[in-house]
Design a protein around this motif. Sequence first.
Motif, short mmCIF file in Angstrom:
data_model
loop_
_atom_site.label_atom_id
_atom_site.label_comp_id
_atom_site.label_asym_id
_atom_site.label_seq_id
_atom_site.Cartn_x
_atom_site.Cartn_y
_atom_site.Cartn_z
N VAL A 1 15.20 1.67 26.01
CA VAL A 1 16.25 0.77 25.38
C VAL A 1 17.83 1.79 24.39
CG1 VAL A 1 16.49 -0.17 22.94
CG2 VAL A 1 15.00 -0.53 23.58
N GLY A 2 17.55 3.05 25.06
CA GLY A 2 18.56 3.53 25.41
C GLY A 2 19.19 4.70 23.92
N GLN A 3 18.03 4.04 22.94
CA GLN A 3 18.72 5.32 21.54
C GLN A 3 17.50 4.99 20.87
OE1 GLN A 3 20.94 1.94 19.63
NE2 GLN A 3 20.96 0.63 21.03
N PRO A 4 17.09 5.51 20.09
CA PRO A 4 15.63 5.83 19.29
C PRO A 4 15.47 4.48 18.68
CG PRO A 4 16.87 7.95 18.72
CD PRO A 4 18.15 6.45 19.89
N PRO A 5 14.10 4.20 18.43
CA PRO A 5 13.21 2.69 17.66
C PRO A 5 14.24 2.66 16.20
CG PRO A 5 11.63 4.28 18.44
CD PRO A 5 12.78 5.06 18.51
N LEU A 6 14.16 3.67 15.41
CA LEU A 6 14.72 3.69 13.75
C LEU A 6 16.07 3.57 13.72
CD1 LEU A 6 12.92 5.20 11.61
CD2 LEU A 6 12.53 3.14 12.35
N THR A 7 17.01 4.44 15.25
CA THR A 7 18.72 3.34 15.18
C THR A 7 19.02 1.98 15.76
OG1 THR A 7 18.76 5.74 16.17
CG2 THR A 7 20.74 4.43 16.77
N TYR A 8 18.01 1.71 16.87
CA TYR A 8 18.31 0.31 17.13
C TYR A 8 18.33 -0.39 15.51
CZ TYR A 8 17.18 -4.03 18.91
OH TYR A 8 17.77 -5.89 19.65
N LEU A 9 16.85 -0.50 15.06
CA LEU A 9 16.63 -1.14 14.04
C LEU A 9 17.23 -1.48 13.16
CD1 LEU A 9 14.01 -2.61 11.90
CD2 LEU A 9 13.98 -0.26 11.60
N THR A 10 18.42 -0.40 12.47
CA THR A 10 19.69 -0.27 11.92
C THR A 10 20.53 -0.88 12.53
OG1 THR A 10 18.90 2.02 10.59
CG2 THR A 10 21.28 1.39 10.95
N TRP A 11 21.27 -0.34 13.05
CA TRP A 11 21.76 -1.75 14.64
C TRP A 11 21.38 -3.21 14.39
CZ3 TRP A 11 22.27 -4.93 18.28
CH2 TRP A 11 23.93 -5.94 18.38
N TRP A 12 20.37 -3.08 14.52
CA TRP A 12 19.96 -4.78 14.59
C TRP A 12 20.05 -5.57 12.94
CZ3 TRP A 12 19.91 -8.68 16.68
CH2 TRP A 12 19.50 -10.56 16.24
#
Length: 319
Positions: A245-256
């Motif tokens: 994905v190109g970023q850590p799981p919780l980083t993506y979750l925050t963005w989403w």
Amino acid sequence: MDVLSDVIAIMRTGQPRSARVAWHAPWGQRFPAVPGSAGFQVVLQGSGWLLPPDGQPIVLSVGDVLFFPHGHGYAMADNPSTPVAEPECDPLEDGDLFTSASIDGPGAATVLLCGGYRLDPARAHPVLRDLPEMIHLPARLGLHPELRAAVELLGAEVQHPRLGADTVVSSLLDMLLLFILRAWFEAEHGQCEVSGWAAALADPGISASLDAMHRDPARAWTVAELGSQAGLSRAAFARRFAALVGQPPLTYLTWWRLASAGRLLRETDAPLSEIAARVGYGSEFAFANAFKREYGMAPGRYRRDGCPTPLPSSEVVKT
């Protein structure tokens, strides 16, 4: 909602446009770049040529689908040697949901189904970064039958609109966009080596974790819980998710979460406290601070004024 459905819902704004145009040879038309948009062309009858800004002309046949996810410009013509006419206006700025037209000429007809979607750069999903400037889906017997069915339905409805045509065409345009993206990802999955979002969506474990986040963004997910959705240990999941994905799981979750909040702010009248709860924040204060870090403005101002200088989709909040 699943990830790809969310991508469509989060990025498209306003009403899409479509047209069925019969071009009679000789013909040539330039389609200008339209930032913040995505466009498509489908050959319904006859043949033609795509004239990209760079590279060799590409011959097009009945059933070929072209998709331009980043709004880049191009030209089309009956023959590569035919001069192309300059456009008179932005095709997405004004106009009807759908229309039909015929361009006179002495030669054979090429019928194109064309259209476009407005995209909100403030809500652009990072999946778009992995899409090429142009997606060409050649017509092949038995390939992408649902895409072909959507094209036929849309072309018939635009040519002969009946009662309820506005709703039918609008729904079919969204369906067409979804089927185009699905067809491209499936084609990418068939390659020997894939990376990025094509690989992430093809990976059963990572795809399952993404679906879990998208279906329940308010849940207080941990990396271990998301790893269990993927059938992986915490460490193995974190490494694989970041690699694909190109970023850590919780980083993506925050963005989403914050991208979803932006959509709710613009499309609903829900109070901030309700939006905060729906996207996983325990208080309106915590939500407002996180939103301001991502969008550079308070949620209330974003609701009133929009986002004039959105952060790139890669600039996600670090958690």
